[in-house]
Enzyme design. Structure first.
Site, PDB file in Angstrom:
ATOM      1  N   GLU A  36     -31.966 -20.642  19.221  1.00 12.52           N
ATOM      2  CA  GLU A  36     -33.134 -21.391  19.677  1.00 12.52           C
ATOM      3  C   GLU A  36     -32.722 -22.774  20.199  1.00 12.52           C
ATOM      4  O   GLU A  36     -33.233 -23.262  21.201  1.00 12.52           O
ATOM      5  CB  GLU A  36     -34.109 -21.540  18.510  1.00 12.52           C
ATOM      6  CG  GLU A  36     -35.405 -22.159  18.942  1.00 12.52           C
ATOM      7  CD  GLU A  36     -36.593 -21.440  18.318  1.00 12.52           C
ATOM      8  OE1 GLU A  36     -37.542 -22.114  17.948  1.00 12.52           O
ATOM      9  OE2 GLU A  36     -36.531 -20.207  18.194  1.00 12.52           O
ATOM     10  N   SER A  83     -16.639 -29.915  25.427  1.00  8.15           N
ATOM     11  CA  SER A  83     -17.450 -28.777  25.035  1.00  8.15           C
ATOM     12  C   SER A  83     -17.087 -27.626  25.961  1.00  8.15           C
ATOM     13  O   SER A  83     -16.193 -27.740  26.793  1.00  8.15           O
ATOM     14  CB  SER A  83     -18.917 -29.151  25.170  1.00  8.15           C
ATOM     15  OG  SER A  83     -19.688 -28.117  24.641  1.00  8.15           O
ATOM     16  N   ILE A  84     -17.804 -26.559  25.856  1.00  8.15           N
ATOM     17  CA  ILE A  84     -17.476 -25.398  26.662  1.00  8.15           C
ATOM     18  C   ILE A  84     -18.786 -24.814  27.173  1.00  8.15           C
ATOM     19  O   ILE A  84     -19.787 -24.826  26.458  1.00  8.15           O
ATOM     20  CB  ILE A  84     -16.663 -24.398  25.800  1.00  8.15           C
ATOM     21  CG1 ILE A  84     -15.967 -23.361  26.637  1.00  8.15           C
ATOM     22  CG2 ILE A  84     -17.498 -23.780  24.763  1.00  8.15           C
ATOM     23  CD1 ILE A  84     -14.968 -22.567  25.805  1.00  8.15           C
ATOM     24  N   LYS A 122     -14.727 -16.716  19.629  1.00  4.21           N
ATOM     25  CA  LYS A 122     -15.361 -18.031  19.464  1.00  4.21           C
ATOM     26  C   LYS A 122     -15.717 -18.165  17.986  1.00  4.21           C
ATOM     27  O   LYS A 122     -16.685 -17.579  17.503  1.00  4.21           O
ATOM     28  CB  LYS A 122     -16.610 -18.158  20.334  1.00  4.21           C
ATOM     29  CG  LYS A 122     -17.185 -19.575  20.279  1.00  4.21           C
ATOM     30  CD  LYS A 122     -18.170 -19.821  21.401  1.00  4.21           C
ATOM     31  CE  LYS A 122     -18.517 -21.294  21.541  1.00  4.21           C
ATOM     32  NZ  LYS A 122     -19.144 -21.889  20.366  1.00  4.21           N
ATOM     33  N   CYS A 423     -42.842   0.021 -14.150  1.00  9.24           N
ATOM     34  CA  CYS A 423     -43.151   0.755 -15.378  1.00  9.24           C
ATOM     35  C   CYS A 423     -44.148   0.037 -16.278  1.00  9.24           C
ATOM     36  O   CYS A 423     -44.539   0.579 -17.308  1.00  9.24           O
ATOM     37  CB  CYS A 423     -41.872   1.046 -16.166  1.00  9.24           C
ATOM     38  SG  CYS A 423     -41.147  -0.417 -16.930  1.00  9.24           S
TER      39      CYS A 423
END
Ligand code: IVH
Length: 692
Positions: A36, A83-84, A122, A423
């Protein structure tokens, strides 16, 4: 110009992303699942790309997220930690799109040869830069905002997988290794299980386990979690004589230096190789010992990487290709309570169906009351659900910001389930135990098979031939409900069963008949009372001598038994307090199950009653406590000093002044053998013949 609507959306997205960044990177308390978050991030990136005038340097897209904690020294990265780019298309076309982009940027036409790629996993952990100078680890830093991270060298030193010195030298003057610190699933489960037992807080997921540990100010706490590490790249290097010219050779070189590198990696030509790797790993993702959230593709040749360069903070030569998320948001429709084979009541959240970890999940375990309280999960809440590997789906956290108002009440197992849902027996939570349990061990359908197998087992009623396959069949056909039904089984019924020849039916009936003549100890053990094993059953039989006396024993009576403490005493009382269990016992006796009874030790106490003994020195086999217990069980008293009133002094090795005093006063002196003989005569004279 961007419309006011777009501007408002961009502002709202930035605020929300910043909030999640703080929760995730700074507080280690994620508020939404990664998938998200990625969606929000991509939406903001797209809006900014379409409206460049809105893109400001302080947008969350312009930084990697997170800022150094005040407690750690700040470290400026010699080479920024980038970052990637994430390819959110989880289908094969995601790999194709990357190859198309790379070829375009390199100016390759269709007739040019395929590009060589390296593909790897990753890892879902925490990025770390390890700086080695002349082969020695001198500093470890977090990524922070990509430019400046935190010095976490102390904590990183606790990770055994990370070498403090590189091997197979000579090493480069400076070598920065970049990689991911992570927690294996088994280490994560083990850590959480021990935290749960200790009533302490559990980790939300392995990623958080790794991140929280590394950003822990106290390295001793960091050391309590088992962490792992894999390298995936380099930072600054100086003086590397034969620097590798491909990514795959770089990883191999690091591996030779003793740096852990994951061997789930390939090199291959063009998109086809990437797709094959993606699919292969997707099929085996659940069997990997750690979490991954995708695979990473990299252009293998370092010179081509240089040519491709970077856009903002992401290299054009690498991409992360994601898999479907293992965490998702959903709502709790209700909380059910399920009874397990051992009688443990497990709260289970009924969820609005949600697709996570490749399956649709409608239920997730909440473990026990402590976990419900700690996570504060309530009916109506929005929760993060996680399904990783073959592990059963779990509610990891409640999103408090989305709780309906007025807030629903907290869930209490004992309130929701005062009696067992299976029970109707009463339900208890013993002091110091995390679990809430059903006490109807002999009658509860959920516990039936386990209870019956235990009842028939060799050291209990010893009914040969009543094994698990047969118990399964008999229970499933509704022919066995409680152990008492075993004694009502008929030849015709048995002979009609699967794989049951007439001969074996007859053998089983004979074994059932033989088992009727038993001992009190075996019978008590066979009842399967929680915390009452074979030895305790023997102690109880010897002490009380009769089942009725045991059944009506008070807590104090029970505590007088050798090795019985408050938990065992509670378990016994609760078991016999359950009317269903008493009924089954009555039926068993009526069916002819019998054993020799005796007056027990309480009544036989006369033999040592009124006698005072003093213990001195070390006895060859009995501990001081054991000797004291045995003497007291036989009605005697143990005193600390010798006087004329002392009846016996029991002397072991290195006995001191007490022995001298006994000799002076003419008190009878026993060694251990003498004491045991005295006890044996006390016990047998009271018990008649008890055969255990
Ligand atoms: S390469 C310049 N390779 O994912 C490229 N990153 O958003 C730098 N990660 O910060 C990253 N496994 O923490 C790379 N095999 C892998 C990775 C990997 C996990 C993490 C890393 C990085 C983030 C990228």
């Amino acid at each position: 110009m961007a419309s006011p609507d777009v501007l408002a959306r961009v502002t709202a997205l930035r605020q929300e992303i910043k909030r999640h960044n703080t929760a995730y990177y700074v507080l280690d308390q994620p508020t939404i699942p990664d998938a998200e978050y990625d969606r929000l991030f991509r939406e903001l990136q797209t809006l900014e790309a379409d409206n460049p005038e809105l893109c400001t340097p302080d947008s969350p897209t312009q930084r990697v997220g997170g800022k150094p904690l005040d407690g750690f020294r700040k470290v400026r990265h010699a080479v920024p930690m980038l970052s990637i780019r994430t390819e959110t298309d989880t289908e094969a076309s995601g790999a194709q799109a990357f190859d198309v982009r790379v070829r375009k940027e390199l100016g390759l036409s269709e007739s040019d040869p395929a590009v060589e790629y390296a593909a790897e996993l990753k890892f879902d952990g925490f990025a770390i830069n390890l700086r080695y100078e002349h082969g020695v680890l001198v500093q470890a830093a977090t990524r922070g905002d990509g430019e400046t991270g935190e010095d976490v060298t102390q904590n990183i030193r606790t990770v055994h997988a990370i070498p403090l010195r590189l091997k197979n030298g000579p090493p480069p003057a400076v070598l920065e290794v970049r990689g991911e610190v992570f927690m294996r699933r088994d280490d994560f489960e083990r850590y959480n299980a021990s935290q749960r037992t200790a009533g302490k807080s559990t980790l939300v997921n392995p990623r958080n386990g790794a991140a929280g540990s590394i950003r822990q100010l106290d390295p001793r706490l960091a050391a309590q979690r088992q962490l792992s590490f894999f390298a995936y790249g380099l930072g600054e290097t100086q003086g590397w004589i034969k620097a590798p010219d491909t990514h795959s050779d770089t990883l191999t070189a690091l591996e030779k230096m003793g740096v852990p590198v994951c061997n789930e990696r390939i090199t291959g030509l063009g998109a086809a190789a990437l797709i094959a790797f993606h699919d292969d790993i997707a099929a085996r993702r659940d069997q990997l010992p750690f979490d991954i959230d995708g695979v990473v593709y990299k252009v293998n040749r370092v010179d081509l990487q240089r040519r491709l360069g970077f856009v903002t903070r992401e290299p054009r030569w690498a991409v992360a290709h994601k898999y479907p998320a293992q965490e998702a948001l959903t709502t709790v429709l209700g909380i059910d309570v399920q009874v397990g084979r051992t009688g443990k009541l497990t709260p289970v959240a009924r969820l609005a169906p949600v697709f996570v970890g490749g399956v649709t999940v409608t239920n997730a375990t909440l473990h026990n009351q402590d976990e419900i309280d700690r996570k504060d999960v309530r009916v109506g809440d929005t929760v993060i659900v996680r399904r990783a590997g073959d592990v059963i789906p779990e509610v990891v956290a409640s999103v408090l910001q989305r709780r309906p108002q007025p807030a629903p009440p907290r869930f209490d197992i004992l309130e929701a389930c005062p009696v067992c849902p299976e029970c109707g027996s009463h339900v208890v939570r013993l002091d110091g135990e995390a679990a809430t349990r059903c006490t109807g061990g002999l009658v509860c359908p959920a516990q039936r098979k386990q209870a019956l197998l235990h009842f028939a087992s060799r050291r209990a009623m010893d009914i040969e031939g009543l094994g698990d396959k047969l118990v399964d069949q008999l229970v499933d056909l509704g022919l066995l409900h409680t152990p008492a039904d075993v004694y009502g089984l008929k030849q015709e019924t048995l002979a009609g069963l699967n794989r049951m020849a007439e001969k074996s039916a007859a053998n089983l009936l004979a074994a059932i008949e033989t088992s009727k003549a038993t001992t009190l100890a075996r019978f008590i053990f066979a009842l399967g009372i929680r915390n009452v094993g074979e030895t305790t059953a023997k102690d109880l039989a010897r002490h009380f001598g009769s089942l009725d006396r045991l059944m009506s024993a008070s807590e104090a009576d029970l505590l007088a038994v050798h090795d019985v403490g408050p938990i065992v005493a509670q378990s016994i009382q609760q078991f016999f307090a359950e009317p269903h269990n008493r009924e089954v016992i009555a039926t068993l006796r009526a069916a002819g199950v019998h054993w020799p009874e005796s007056t027990g030790l309480q009544q036989s106490a006369g033999m040592l009653a009124g006698k005072t003994l003093v213990l001195t020195g070390t006895l060859p086999t009995l501990s001081r406590d054991a000797a004291k217990d045995r003497i007291e069980a036989a009605g005697g008293k143990v005193a600390g000093s010798v006087s004329k009133k002392t009846d016996y002094v029991v002397a072991g090795a290195e006995a001191g002044s007490k022995l001298d005093k006994a000799q002076q006063l003419g008190v009878a002196i026993l060694d251990e053998a003498g004491l045991l003989a005295l006890l044996a005569s006390a016990e047998t004279s009271g018990q008649g013949s008890l055969n255990f």
